[in-house]
Design a protein around this motif. Structure first.
Motif, short mmCIF file in Angstrom:
data_model
loop_
_atom_site.label_atom_id
_atom_site.label_comp_id
_atom_site.label_asym_id
_atom_site.label_seq_id
_atom_site.Cartn_x
_atom_site.Cartn_y
_atom_site.Cartn_z
N ALA A 53 0.84 -1.21 0.00
CA ALA A 53 0.00 0.00 0.00
C ALA A 53 0.87 1.26 0.00
CB ALA A 53 -0.93 -0.01 1.21
N PHE A 54 1.90 1.28 0.82
CA PHE A 54 2.82 2.43 0.89
C PHE A 54 3.51 2.63 -0.45
CE2 PHE A 54 7.10 4.08 1.60
CZ PHE A 54 6.84 5.25 2.29
N ASP A 55 4.07 1.55 -0.98
CA ASP A 55 4.81 1.64 -2.24
C ASP A 55 3.92 2.08 -3.40
OD1 ASP A 55 7.05 0.76 -0.85
OD2 ASP A 55 6.99 -1.28 -1.67
N SER A 56 2.66 1.63 -3.40
CA SER A 56 1.78 1.98 -4.52
C SER A 56 1.56 3.48 -4.62
CB SER A 56 0.44 1.25 -4.39
OG SER A 56 -0.34 1.80 -3.35
N VAL A 57 1.61 4.18 -3.50
CA VAL A 57 1.41 5.64 -3.49
C VAL A 57 2.74 6.37 -3.46
CG1 VAL A 57 0.48 7.58 -2.17
CG2 VAL A 57 -0.88 5.49 -2.43
N PHE A 58 3.66 5.93 -2.63
CA PHE A 58 4.87 6.70 -2.38
C PHE A 58 6.00 6.45 -3.37
CE2 PHE A 58 2.78 7.84 1.45
CZ PHE A 58 3.38 9.02 1.85
N HIS A 59 5.97 5.35 -4.09
CA HIS A 59 7.07 5.07 -5.02
C HIS A 59 7.27 6.24 -6.00
CE1 HIS A 59 9.87 2.84 -7.51
NE2 HIS A 59 9.18 3.24 -8.55
N GLY A 60 6.22 6.63 -6.67
CA GLY A 60 6.32 7.73 -7.63
C GLY A 60 6.63 9.05 -6.98
N LEU A 61 6.03 9.29 -5.80
CA LEU A 61 6.28 10.54 -5.09
C LEU A 61 7.74 10.63 -4.63
CD1 LEU A 61 3.03 10.67 -2.93
CD2 LEU A 61 3.54 12.00 -4.98
N LEU A 62 8.28 9.52 -4.13
CA LEU A 62 9.68 9.50 -3.71
C LEU A 62 10.61 9.67 -4.90
CD1 LEU A 62 9.42 6.65 -1.08
CD2 LEU A 62 10.10 9.01 -0.60
N TRP A 63 10.26 9.05 -6.02
CA TRP A 63 11.06 9.19 -7.24
C TRP A 63 11.10 10.66 -7.67
CZ3 TRP A 63 13.93 5.56 -9.68
CH2 TRP A 63 14.44 5.90 -10.94
#
Length: 84
Positions: A53-63
Motif C-alpha cells: 500500500a505504501f509503495d503503490s502511493v509513495f514510489h512515484g512521489l519518492l522518485w
C-alpha cells in the motif's frame, strides 16, 4: 533498508511529501497513515500488505522528490563550478 543513512533519507523525504502532497483518495489516505509508521518505526516494520500500500502511493512521489533534489544539486554544482 540496509543502511541507517538510507533509512534516515527515506524518512526525511517521506516527511517532506507528507507536508507537500494533498492526499485526497482513500488509497492515498491509507498510505499516508502507513507513512507515519515508516517515520516512527522504519520501513522494515511494515507488513507485506502495508509495504504494498505504501509503495503503490509513495514510489512515484519518492522518485519525483529525489529527482527534484538531484536537479537542485546539479544546478548548485554548475553555478559553483561555472559562474556566469
Amino acid at each position: 533498508m540496509e543502511d541507517l543513512s538510507d533509512e534516515t533519507e527515506l524518512i526525511s523525504m517521506v516527511e517532506e511529501i507528507l507536508e507537500e502532497y494533498p492526499f485526497s483518495t482513500e488509497r492515498e489516505r491509507i498510505a499516508q497513515g502507513i507513512a507515519q509508521q515508516v517515520i516512527n518505526s522504519g520501513y522494515s516494520s511494515l507488513t507485506v500488505a502495508q509495504k504494498r500500500a505504501f509503495d503503490s502511493v509513495f514510489h512515484g512521489l519518492l522518485w519525483d522528490k529525489q529527482d527534484q533534489k538531484d536537479t537542485a544539486h546539479r544546478a548548485y554544482l554548475l553555478s559553483r563550478d561555472c559562474p556566469p
